[in-house]
Write an enzyme that holds these catalytic residues in place. Structure first.
Site, PDB file in Angstrom:
ATOM      1  NE  ARG A   1      61.952  35.555  38.297  1.00 49.01           N
ATOM      2  CZ  ARG A   1      61.537  36.627  39.055  1.00 49.01           C
ATOM      3  NH1 ARG A   1      60.703  36.209  40.233  1.00 49.01           N
ATOM      4  NH2 ARG A   1      61.521  37.809  38.680  1.00 49.01           N
TER       5      ARG A   1
ATOM      6  CB  SER B   1      66.657  36.052  33.669  1.00 54.57           C
ATOM      7  OG  SER B   1      66.637  37.508  33.321  1.00 54.57           O
TER       8      SER B   1
ATOM      9  CD  GLU C   1      64.533  33.635  36.252  1.00 53.80           C
ATOM     10  OE1 GLU C   1      65.328  34.349  36.957  1.00 53.80           O
ATOM     11  OE2 GLU C   1      63.212  33.909  35.804  1.00 53.80           O
TER      12      GLU C   1
HETATM   13  C1  LIG Z   1      61.314  37.366  26.711  1.00 56.96           C
HETATM   14  C2  LIG Z   1      61.065  36.766  28.063  1.00 56.96           C
HETATM   15  C3  LIG Z   1      60.903  37.600  29.122  1.00 56.96           C
HETATM   16  C4  LIG Z   1      60.704  36.884  30.611  1.00 56.96           C
HETATM   17  N1  LIG Z   1      60.632  37.873  31.201  1.00 56.96           N
HETATM   18  C5  LIG Z   1      60.465  37.255  32.687  1.00 56.96           C
HETATM   19  C6  LIG Z   1      60.372  38.224  33.911  1.00 56.96           C
HETATM   20  O1  LIG Z   1      60.233  39.390  33.909  1.00 56.96           O
HETATM   21  N2  LIG Z   1      60.058  37.312  35.035  1.00 56.96           N
HETATM   22  C7  LIG Z   1      60.052  36.306  35.241  1.00 56.96           C
HETATM   23  O2  LIG Z   1      59.856  35.648  36.260  1.00 56.96           O
HETATM   24  N3  LIG Z   1      60.227  35.297  34.101  1.00 56.96           N
HETATM   25  C8  LIG Z   1      60.464  36.033  32.761  1.00 56.96           C
HETATM   26  N4  LIG Z   1      60.539  35.100  31.880  1.00 56.96           N
HETATM   27  C9  LIG Z   1      60.662  33.768  32.053  1.00 56.96           C
HETATM   28  C10 LIG Z   1      59.121  32.947  31.943  1.00 56.96           C
HETATM   29  O3  LIG Z   1      58.572  33.682  31.177  1.00 56.96           O
HETATM   30  C11 LIG Z   1      58.730  32.484  33.114  1.00 56.96           C
HETATM   31  O4  LIG Z   1      59.362  31.676  34.003  1.00 56.96           O
HETATM   32  C12 LIG Z   1      57.425  31.946  32.946  1.00 56.96           C
HETATM   33  O5  LIG Z   1      56.687  31.909  34.221  1.00 56.96           O
HETATM   34  C13 LIG Z   1      57.188  30.594  32.261  1.00 56.96           C
HETATM   35  O6  LIG Z   1      55.795  30.172  31.977  1.00 56.96           O
HETATM   36  P1  LIG Z   1      55.566  29.143  30.901  1.00 56.96           P
HETATM   37  O7  LIG Z   1      54.127  28.970  30.649  1.00 56.96           O
HETATM   38  O8  LIG Z   1      56.330  29.680  29.740  1.00 56.96           O
HETATM   39  O9  LIG Z   1      56.024  27.836  31.560  1.00 56.96           O
HETATM   40  P2  LIG Z   1      57.117  26.551  30.673  1.00 56.96           P
HETATM   41  O10 LIG Z   1      58.358  27.585  30.282  1.00 56.96           O
HETATM   42  O11 LIG Z   1      56.418  26.156  29.615  1.00 56.96           O
HETATM   43  O12 LIG Z   1      57.333  25.833  31.909  1.00 56.96           O
HETATM   44  C14 LIG Z   1      58.353  26.414  32.901  1.00 56.96           C
HETATM   45  C15 LIG Z   1      57.992  25.413  34.273  1.00 56.96           C
HETATM   46  O13 LIG Z   1      56.480  25.643  34.686  1.00 56.96           O
HETATM   47  C16 LIG Z   1      55.972  24.167  34.642  1.00 56.96           C
HETATM   48  N5  LIG Z   1      54.442  24.405  34.271  1.00 56.96           N
HETATM   49  C17 LIG Z   1      54.106  25.056  33.190  1.00 56.96           C
HETATM   50  N6  LIG Z   1      52.719  25.046  33.286  1.00 56.96           N
HETATM   51  C18 LIG Z   1      52.132  24.368  34.231  1.00 56.96           C
HETATM   52  C19 LIG Z   1      51.183  24.169  34.969  1.00 56.96           C
HETATM   53  N7  LIG Z   1      50.130  24.401  34.343  1.00 56.96           N
HETATM   54  N8  LIG Z   1      51.056  23.594  36.014  1.00 56.96           N
HETATM   55  C20 LIG Z   1      52.267  23.108  36.675  1.00 56.96           C
HETATM   56  N9  LIG Z   1      53.508  23.471  35.815  1.00 56.96           N
HETATM   57  C21 LIG Z   1      53.520  23.936  35.022  1.00 56.96           C
HETATM   58  C22 LIG Z   1      56.571  23.506  33.552  1.00 56.96           C
HETATM   59  O14 LIG Z   1      56.510  21.959  33.657  1.00 56.96           O
HETATM   60  C23 LIG Z   1      58.107  23.891  33.933  1.00 56.96           C
HETATM   61  O15 LIG Z   1      58.571  23.354  34.803  1.00 56.96           O
HETATM   62  C24 LIG Z   1      60.905  35.526  30.525  1.00 56.96           C
HETATM   63  C25 LIG Z   1      60.905  34.904  29.270  1.00 56.96           C
HETATM   64  C26 LIG Z   1      60.908  35.422  28.092  1.00 56.96           C
HETATM   65  C27 LIG Z   1      61.147  34.550  26.824  1.00 56.96           C
END
Ligand SMILES: Cc1cc2nc3c(=O)[nH]c(=O)nc-3n(C[C@H](O)[C@H](O)[C@H](O)COP(=O)(O)OP(=O)(O)OC[C@H]3O[C@@H](n4cnc5c(N)ncnc54)[C@H](O)[C@@H]3O)c2cc1C
Length: 311
Positions: free
Chosen positions: A183, A232, A302
């Protein structure tokens, strides 16, 4: 404590408005853009649709010394009730491109920074991409998944062949080496993931599809999918699971304002009734303390807490 004043002055607003027109919104509520449905306004929310627009936005922020932040699907973010100062950039258009193809004994994926991870998984699974099922059900963008090294027993970093980024000082997309750990990544804070190339070994498509489907079904049964959440909240400590520790500390069902520790999965906090960021952060602190007091384990967040937290 109240939120600080916007950092974009009238000249900044005029310049952004002139360049981006209706794609820039000022004092824009961020709650609708997060999975928790929580968060105050951004001084400016900018939807960029091309690499040139992304480059322009970053170069502008650098020149004007304005803070900026890239928002993905908002599935791992707790944005403070005071919102975010500066420019919040949301990628779309060309950045959402997704190309999944068979290349010999591999499945090669090229995904723009805002491409949907669930769509990527579905398309790659249908061609038999071995291991992609480990990314099933994560509601991320490709860029957000790279930033977080998202995954389960398999993580996206295992499959990364190339990451192309844009930065304020080098705004045209260019390759950057990225190290991946549980992570977390070595990606610098000021790097925007414009595109990622992934490569998976080519396996049996029916088997990969079936495993992907199984994972999706299992998630529905074990996670509170009907209520706003951010997955999480805490990382698993070495050799244990945060959810197990939180449950054993008796925190399931704890509540602060409209936020509740999920009764289904203790490492999830759900927004049950118009929760604020303060409600969630209060609950996070209580859970952290309870696990520390009960087991002597220092849990690490996380979810990313960003923006201004106001009382
Ligand atoms: C129902 C649910 C289930 C989930 N299950 C998991 C799981 O099984 N495993 C897991 O690892 N995570 C899980 N997550 C958490 C989440 O989906 C991950 O952390 C995911 O990678 C976040 O991506 P995002 O595009 O939503 O980023 P955001 O939440 O919008 O941003 C997260 C971070 O990434 C950065 N970011 C976003 N886009 C970019 C880009 N293009 N370039 C650089 N930085 C960027 C943001 O600035 C921020 O710091 C879950 C979330 C939910 C709601």
């Amino acid at each position: 404590m109240s939120a600080s004043a916007p950092v974009l002055d009238d000249g900044d607003r005029d310049a952004l408005g002139a360049r981006f027109g209706e794609r820039v919104t000022f004092d824009a509520p961020l709650a609708p853009h997060t999975w928790w449905k929580i968060g105050g306004p951004a001084d400016a929310l900018l939807a960029v649709g091309t690499v040139d627009e992304g480059a322009h936005a970053l170069a502008w922020a650098f020149k004007r010394k304005r803070p900026w932040f890239v928002l993905g699907a908002g599935s791992n973010l707790l944005i403070g009730d005071g919102g975010m100062r500066g420019l919040v950039v949301q990628l779309g258009g060309d950045y959402a491109a997704l190309d999944v193809r068979i290349a010999g004994d591999e499945i090669v994926v090229r995904a723009g920074g805002s491409a949907s991870l669930p769509q990527l998984v579905a398309q790659a699974a249908s061609l038999g991409a071995e291991g992609v099922d480990g990314l099933a059900g994560i509601p991320a963008t490709a860029g957000g998944a790279v930033r977080m090294n998202a995954g389960t027993d398999r993580e996206i970093g295992e499959f990364v062949r190339e990451v192309r980024v844009q930065t304020p000082t080098r705004p045209e997309p260019h390759p950057m080496w990225v190290g991946f750990d549980y992570r977390r990544t070595t990606l610098p804070r000021d790097a925007l993931v414009a595109e990622v190339t992934l490569a998976f070994p080519r396996g049996d498509a029916a088997a990969v599809r079936a495993r992907t489907q199984d994972r999706l079904v299992r998630r529905k049964a074990t996670q509170p999918v009907a209520l706003p959440n951010a997955g999480s909240c805490f990382r698993n400590p070495p050799g244990d699971r945060a959810g197990r520790l939180i449950e054993a500390a008796g925190a399931k069902g704890w509540r602060a304002g409209g936020a509740e520790v999920s009764a289904l999965h203790a490492n999830f906090i759900v927004n049950v009734a118009d929760a604020t960021a303060l409600d969630v952060s209060t609950l996070l602190a209580r859970v952290h303390r309870a696990v520390g007091d009960t087991f002597g384990v220092d849990l690490h967040l996380e979810v990313h807490l960003v923006g201004e937290f106001v009382a």
